[in-house]
Design an enzyme around this catalytic site. Sequence first.
Site, PDB file in Angstrom:
ATOM      1  N   CYS A 101     -10.605  -5.406  -3.304  1.00 21.24           N
ATOM      2  CA  CYS A 101     -11.142  -6.130  -2.672  1.00 21.24           C
ATOM      3  C   CYS A 101     -12.640  -5.970  -2.311  1.00 21.24           C
ATOM      4  O   CYS A 101     -12.833  -4.648  -1.869  1.00 21.24           O
ATOM      5  CB  CYS A 101     -10.507  -6.642  -1.373  1.00 21.24           C
ATOM      6  SG  CYS A 101      -8.992  -7.492  -1.343  1.00 21.24           S
ATOM      7  N   ILE A 157     -16.012   6.610  -4.268  1.00 22.73           N
ATOM      8  CA  ILE A 157     -15.115   7.447  -4.704  1.00 22.73           C
ATOM      9  C   ILE A 157     -15.399   8.785  -4.490  1.00 22.73           C
ATOM     10  O   ILE A 157     -14.696   9.692  -5.149  1.00 22.73           O
ATOM     11  CB  ILE A 157     -14.236   7.028  -6.021  1.00 22.73           C
ATOM     12  CG1 ILE A 157     -15.285   7.197  -7.384  1.00 22.73           C
ATOM     13  CG2 ILE A 157     -13.479   5.701  -6.145  1.00 22.73           C
ATOM     14  CD1 ILE A 157     -14.776   7.058  -8.759  1.00 22.73           C
ATOM     15  N   ASP A 158     -16.481   9.032  -4.254  1.00 22.35           N
ATOM     16  CA  ASP A 158     -16.983  10.432  -4.029  1.00 22.35           C
ATOM     17  C   ASP A 158     -15.854  11.617  -3.254  1.00 22.35           C
ATOM     18  O   ASP A 158     -15.787  12.339  -3.658  1.00 22.35           O
ATOM     19  CB  ASP A 158     -18.277  10.490  -3.114  1.00 22.35           C
ATOM     20  CG  ASP A 158     -18.093   9.745  -1.821  1.00 22.35           C
ATOM     21  OD1 ASP A 158     -17.391   8.657  -1.871  1.00 22.35           O
ATOM     22  OD2 ASP A 158     -18.723  10.455  -0.695  1.00 22.35           O
ATOM     23  N   ARG A 212      -8.081  -1.419  -6.649  1.00 24.66           N
ATOM     24  CA  ARG A 212      -8.512  -0.317  -6.260  1.00 24.66           C
ATOM     25  C   ARG A 212      -7.615   0.820  -6.427  1.00 24.66           C
ATOM     26  O   ARG A 212      -7.996   1.996  -6.816  1.00 24.66           O
ATOM     27  CB  ARG A 212      -8.722  -0.498  -4.608  1.00 24.66           C
ATOM     28  CG  ARG A 212      -9.035   0.953  -3.997  1.00 24.66           C
ATOM     29  CD  ARG A 212     -10.354   1.352  -3.909  1.00 24.66           C
ATOM     30  NE  ARG A 212     -10.757   2.593  -3.222  1.00 24.66           N
ATOM     31  CZ  ARG A 212     -12.049   3.148  -3.287  1.00 24.66           C
ATOM     32  NH1 ARG A 212     -12.883   2.459  -4.073  1.00 24.66           N
ATOM     33  NH2 ARG A 212     -12.306   4.187  -2.723  1.00 24.66           N
ATOM     34  N   ASN A 265       0.651  -1.190  -0.027  1.00 26.12           N
ATOM     35  CA  ASN A 265       0.043  -0.178  -0.018  1.00 26.12           C
ATOM     36  C   ASN A 265       0.735   1.257   0.065  1.00 26.12           C
ATOM     37  O   ASN A 265       0.301   2.337  -0.007  1.00 26.12           O
ATOM     38  CB  ASN A 265      -0.932   0.003   1.175  1.00 26.12           C
ATOM     39  CG  ASN A 265      -1.960  -1.123   0.642  1.00 26.12           C
ATOM     40  OD1 ASN A 265      -2.332  -1.577  -0.172  1.00 26.12           O
ATOM     41  ND2 ASN A 265      -2.844  -1.398   2.011  1.00 26.12           N
ATOM     42  N   ARG A 290     -17.185   0.969  -1.237  1.00 21.21           N
ATOM     43  CA  ARG A 290     -16.001   1.667  -1.688  1.00 21.21           C
ATOM     44  C   ARG A 290     -16.354   2.424  -2.650  1.00 21.21           C
ATOM     45  O   ARG A 290     -15.553   2.592  -3.777  1.00 21.21           O
ATOM     46  CB  ARG A 290     -14.808   0.642  -2.291  1.00 21.21           C
ATOM     47  CG  ARG A 290     -14.481  -0.591  -1.185  1.00 21.21           C
ATOM     48  CD  ARG A 290     -13.544  -1.278  -1.319  1.00 21.21           C
ATOM     49  NE  ARG A 290     -11.932  -0.562  -0.826  1.00 21.21           N
ATOM     50  CZ  ARG A 290     -10.936  -1.402  -1.255  1.00 21.21           C
ATOM     51  NH1 ARG A 290     -10.925  -2.528  -1.816  1.00 21.21           N
ATOM     52  NH2 ARG A 290      -9.792  -0.746  -0.875  1.00 21.21           N
ATOM     53  N   ARG A 344      -2.215 -10.932  -3.936  1.00 22.86           N
ATOM     54  CA  ARG A 344      -2.343  -9.559  -4.349  1.00 22.86           C
ATOM     55  C   ARG A 344      -1.256  -8.914  -3.425  1.00 22.86           C
ATOM     56  O   ARG A 344      -1.011  -7.857  -3.845  1.00 22.86           O
ATOM     57  CB  ARG A 344      -3.703  -8.846  -4.055  1.00 22.86           C
ATOM     58  CG  ARG A 344      -4.893  -9.531  -4.909  1.00 22.86           C
ATOM     59  CD  ARG A 344      -6.316  -8.917  -4.584  1.00 22.86           C
ATOM     60  NE  ARG A 344      -6.236  -7.604  -5.119  1.00 22.86           N
ATOM     61  CZ  ARG A 344      -7.389  -7.227  -5.854  1.00 22.86           C
ATOM     62  NH1 ARG A 344      -8.827  -7.752  -5.479  1.00 22.86           N
ATOM     63  NH2 ARG A 344      -7.532  -6.123  -6.215  1.00 22.86           N
TER      64      ARG A 344
HETATM   65  C1  EPZ Z   1      -6.739   1.839   1.512  1.00 16.40           C
HETATM   66  O1  EPZ Z   1      -7.802   1.537   0.634  1.00 16.40           O
HETATM   67  C2  EPZ Z   1      -5.765   0.538   1.499  1.00 16.40           C
HETATM   68  N1  EPZ Z   1      -5.548   0.186  -0.084  1.00 16.40           N
HETATM   69  C3  EPZ Z   1      -6.857  -0.513   2.094  1.00 16.40           C
HETATM   70  O2  EPZ Z   1      -5.948  -1.948   2.049  1.00 16.40           O
HETATM   71  C4  EPZ Z   1      -7.171  -0.267   3.599  1.00 16.40           C
HETATM   72  O3  EPZ Z   1      -8.004  -1.227   4.086  1.00 16.40           O
HETATM   73  C5  EPZ Z   1      -7.729   1.223   3.482  1.00 16.40           C
HETATM   74  O4  EPZ Z   1      -6.861   2.278   2.778  1.00 16.40           O
HETATM   75  C6  EPZ Z   1      -8.174   1.752   4.728  1.00 16.40           C
HETATM   76  O5  EPZ Z   1      -6.760   1.845   5.504  1.00 16.40           O
HETATM   77  C7  EPZ Z   1      -4.655   0.848  -0.433  1.00 16.40           C
HETATM   78  O6  EPZ Z   1      -3.818   1.541  -0.103  1.00 16.40           O
HETATM   79  C8  EPZ Z   1      -4.225   0.244  -1.972  1.00 16.40           C
HETATM   80  P1  EPZ Z   1     -10.179   4.468   2.323  1.00 16.40           P
HETATM   81  P2  EPZ Z   1      -9.036   2.731   0.347  1.00 16.40           P
HETATM   82  O7  EPZ Z   1     -10.585   5.410   1.259  1.00 16.40           O
HETATM   83  O8  EPZ Z   1      -8.033   4.040   0.020  1.00 16.40           O
HETATM   84  C9  EPZ Z   1     -14.796   5.061   2.560  1.00 16.40           C
HETATM   85  C10 EPZ Z   1      -5.593  -4.149   1.817  1.00 16.40           C
HETATM   86  O9  EPZ Z   1      -6.043  -5.002   2.425  1.00 16.40           O
HETATM   87  N2  EPZ Z   1     -14.410   6.021   1.204  1.00 16.40           N
HETATM   88  O10 EPZ Z   1      -9.301   4.909   3.538  1.00 16.40           O
HETATM   89  O11 EPZ Z   1      -9.814   2.552  -0.612  1.00 16.40           O
HETATM   90  C11 EPZ Z   1     -14.510   3.766   2.162  1.00 16.40           C
HETATM   91  O12 EPZ Z   1     -15.690   3.147   1.581  1.00 16.40           O
HETATM   92  C12 EPZ Z   1      -6.506  -3.020   1.459  1.00 16.40           C
HETATM   93  O13 EPZ Z   1      -4.447  -3.855   1.625  1.00 16.40           O
HETATM   94  C13 EPZ Z   1     -15.746   6.650   0.899  1.00 16.40           C
HETATM   95  O14 EPZ Z   1     -16.862   6.655   1.338  1.00 16.40           O
HETATM   96  O15 EPZ Z   1      -9.462   3.077   1.642  1.00 16.40           O
HETATM   97  C14 EPZ Z   1     -14.313   3.141   3.603  1.00 16.40           C
HETATM   98  O16 EPZ Z   1     -15.519   2.953   4.108  1.00 16.40           O
HETATM   99  C15 EPZ Z   1      -8.102  -3.415   1.541  1.00 16.40           C
HETATM  100  N3  EPZ Z   1     -15.473   7.431  -0.378  1.00 16.40           N
HETATM  101  C16 EPZ Z   1     -13.424   4.117   4.108  1.00 16.40           C
HETATM  102  O17 EPZ Z   1     -13.916   5.426   3.406  1.00 16.40           O
HETATM  103  C17 EPZ Z   1     -14.508   7.800  -0.784  1.00 16.40           C
HETATM  104  O18 EPZ Z   1     -14.264   8.389  -1.785  1.00 16.40           O
HETATM  105  C18 EPZ Z   1     -11.860   4.076   4.108  1.00 16.40           C
HETATM  106  O19 EPZ Z   1     -11.627   3.797   2.867  1.00 16.40           O
HETATM  107  C19 EPZ Z   1     -13.142   6.936  -0.309  1.00 16.40           C
HETATM  108  C20 EPZ Z   1     -13.526   6.262   0.723  1.00 16.40           C
END
Ligand code: EPZ
Length: 418
Positions: free
Chosen positions: A116, A123-124, A92, A23, A121, A397
């Site tokens: 995953c 992207i808003d 992602r 990550n 998830r 992955r």
């Molecule tokens: C990163 O994902 C990691 N992936 C994830 O690791 C990790 O679980 C996550 O951060 C949290 O630490 C990578 O770095 C490639 P978030 P990301 O945006 O960026 C919501 C693994 O197993 N959200 O911090 O997608 C989202 O739905 C993976 O290595 C929105 O609502 O995580 C979630 O509920 C899995 N809108 C929360 O925020 C958005 O635009 C955290 O998501 C973006 C996110």
Amino acid sequence: MDKLFINGGNKLYGKISVNGAKNALLPVLAGVIMVDGMVTLKKVPKYSDVLAMCEILSNLGAKVNWHGSDLIIDSSTIEEHTITSQLAGSLRSSIFALGPLLCRHKIAKVAYPGGCEIGLRPIDIHLNGLRVMGTRIVEKNGYIYANGESMEGCDVTLSFASVGATENIMMAGVMTRGITRIFNPAKEPEIVDLQDFLNACGAKVSGAGTNMIYIEGVESLHGCIYEVIPDRIAGGTYLLMCAMCGGEIEIENFLPYHNQALLSKFSQSACKIDIKDDRIFVSSSGRLDSFIDVETAVYPGLPTDLQPQIMALQTVSNGYCLVVENLFESRFKHVPELIKMGADIKFRSNVCVIKGKEKLYGADVNSPDLRGGIALVMAGMKAEGYTTISGIELIDRGYYQIEKKLAPLGVDIKRIEK
Ligand code: EPZ
């Protein structure tokens, strides 16, 4: 599809080294899109997600080559600004390319990301942040059409400390005129690592890991040689494996200050952990008291990416444990698989209650996602009898050749290639 075949019950002995962080590598590879030159990333594990990002870079026009475990990318030849659904949908971090593409081309067409299946998830937060910076965005036919000609540095406040959105907007500010300040950013170590990589390429970013990230736009980025931080989630996984199976192992390339929340869970535990610089020594009987309660949170809280692995440990610990998953709404898909192996778990929505059992029993199980899959590997390592795990392409992955990594510790594990 390949499977893993594990004959459980062995304690772990020996040394294991943590590889570079998946990550950290994925956003860095997105950042390479902005560089006009040669980037060499040292000691890169061939995680399938890394290979997928390399394919995206090649499709954009970059020259991507491996020299052993060093990844050499000449991004001066990047001409394309489109990422197709076939490529974007495989992971992602394809969405992390949006900001960099806008910096390089002022225009981007990126299909929705995959990743995953641990929740919706959306992207808003990514798109809202880019809009605040002046990006014109239209979403249609499964694609995001973005035009960044009128982007200006400005203040962006994230509604939630999203890791990916923080990285995307940070990179969008790197080559955008003016000052961009990100408030309520995620503070994960991988974001600090991305800042360090971008600055090694000539960017002017500061404050990553704090409550405000400050980016001064520059004209261009040059190449560099860089090595990302160790994978704190893989390091935490190996620690939990030893705690669960018993034995004594040394984990190299483990940065304790990246895993404080997990280490604090073991402060009163019979599992002994000695820290020496960037290595830890773990010694466990294999039968520990339950953690009582486990709640995932944004960094520096307990990482959601360790929740399945911690849950696996709790299924064979002494007592009850409450697990609350606060980051993703569907990150318990490993629970039914653990129950097939004899675990006693009750779950509702984002809460689980686990009653620790003496034993688990080998079974045929399916990996639901990356971290759920490695939790099933842990359960198979502990269980009495044979466990077959399918869907292991999801484990690949984020763990490179996991069977070759674990076998030297005494784990009876084989990859059955179909
Ligand atoms: C990163 O994902 C990691 N992936 C994830 O690791 C990790 O679980 C996550 O951060 C949290 O630490 C990578 O770095 C490639 P978030 P990301 O945006 O960026 C919501 C693994 O197993 N959200 O911090 O997608 C989202 O739905 C993976 O290595 C929105 O609502 O995580 C979630 O509920 C899995 N809108 C929360 O925020 C958005 O635009 C955290 O998501 C973006 C996110």
